[in-house]
Design an enzyme around this catalytic site. Sequence first.
Site, short mmCIF file in Angstrom:
data_model
loop_
_atom_site.label_atom_id
_atom_site.label_comp_id
_atom_site.label_asym_id
_atom_site.label_seq_id
_atom_site.Cartn_x
_atom_site.Cartn_y
_atom_site.Cartn_z
N CYS A 52 2.60 -6.95 1.97
CA CYS A 52 1.61 -6.25 2.78
C CYS A 52 0.74 -7.29 3.48
CB CYS A 52 0.76 -5.36 1.88
SG CYS A 52 -0.58 -4.54 2.77
N CYS B 246 3.13 -6.10 10.08
CA CYS B 246 2.90 -5.04 9.09
C CYS B 246 4.28 -4.68 8.57
CB CYS B 246 2.24 -3.82 9.72
SG CYS B 246 2.21 -2.38 8.63
N SER C 139 0.83 -1.21 0.00
CA SER C 139 0.00 0.00 0.00
C SER C 139 0.87 1.26 0.00
CB SER C 139 -0.85 0.02 1.27
OG SER C 139 0.00 -0.07 2.41
N THR D 191 -1.86 -6.65 5.38
CA THR D 191 -3.27 -6.25 5.33
C THR D 191 -3.91 -6.76 4.04
OG1 THR D 191 -2.57 -4.29 6.56
CG2 THR D 191 -4.79 -4.26 5.65
N1 DGL Z 1 2.31 -2.44 4.94
C1 DGL Z 1 1.00 -2.88 5.21
C2 DGL Z 1 0.98 -4.22 5.96
O1 DGL Z 1 1.93 -4.97 5.93
C3 DGL Z 1 -0.04 -2.02 5.85
C4 DGL Z 1 -0.14 -0.60 6.02
C5 DGL Z 1 -1.50 -0.06 5.61
O2 DGL Z 1 -1.61 0.27 4.44
O3 DGL Z 1 -2.40 0.03 6.47
O4 DGL Z 1 0.00 -4.56 6.55
#
Ligand code: DGL
Length: 267
Positions: free
Chosen positions: A75, A189, A12, A77
């Site tokens: 990511c 994250c 993201s 998420t």
């Molecule tokens: N880098 C993303 C993850 O590993 C999340 C950050 C986001 O866009 O909320 O979950």
Amino acid sequence: MASAPTILVFDSGLGGLTVFREVAKARPDVRFVYAADDAFFPYGRHDEPVLIARVLEVMEQLIAAHRPDLVVVACNTASTLVLPQLRARFTVPFVGTVPAIKPACAGSRSKLVSVLGTVATVRRDYTRTLIRDFARGCTVKLVGSPRLAELAEAALKGEPVADAEIAAEIAPCFAEGKAARTDTIVLACTHYPLLLDRLRRLAPWPVDFVDPAPAIARRVLDLLGPPASDKSPAPPRTVFTSGRAPAAPLAAALARLGFAETAPAGV
Ligand code: DGL
């Protein structure tokens, strides 16, 4: 000689850079495209159906434009939600990033483990199933952080981020009982390892912070094989879905990671 394969690393925002740097160490001979869906950042704030539709749409465009041989979804998420749909829709192999609960629980001595992720990631069924299957007698505390990804991104862009703001986000991870206290925190994250030095400094007591990036690099090697050379065929490229140019401190951080061209580009 066969032409170098292309790996698309997708997040993201800028958190996926923590995965990119490990994968690039493992396969320096590959062409990299780093794509940040910054127009939709942070993913942790979007409802599941909206996010599924968005990731499928952006991925469709990225795959058509860059023809990757492998995609790393850097990511949590997104991975904990949309990997099955991505694998069903596209033929290219996907390597996801999901909370490293299994190794964290296997390594914990106190048997008190926390999982620090976005509010969305800790809510996912996928994450809860990992705990059910791999807790191995550990008590696992899920901690959804509303702001840490944004704070990590701000810090990378050279904006001031106070210690107190970071400390408040990680405080709920530290649990202390009569006989034991948390000794392992899963960084669920990809943004959080950007703050690793500060997380270590601000932790009320020392813990192991588990970063999944080395395991993801190993998975990439399993799928693509070992490097054919230690030479990079081309500098990595960035794609920002917003089309915004990175400000000077971010451009400098990207240059330190070897990105030559940091001008904005469409998908
Ligand atoms: N880098 C993303 C993850 O590993 C999340 C950050 C986001 O866009 O909320 O979950």
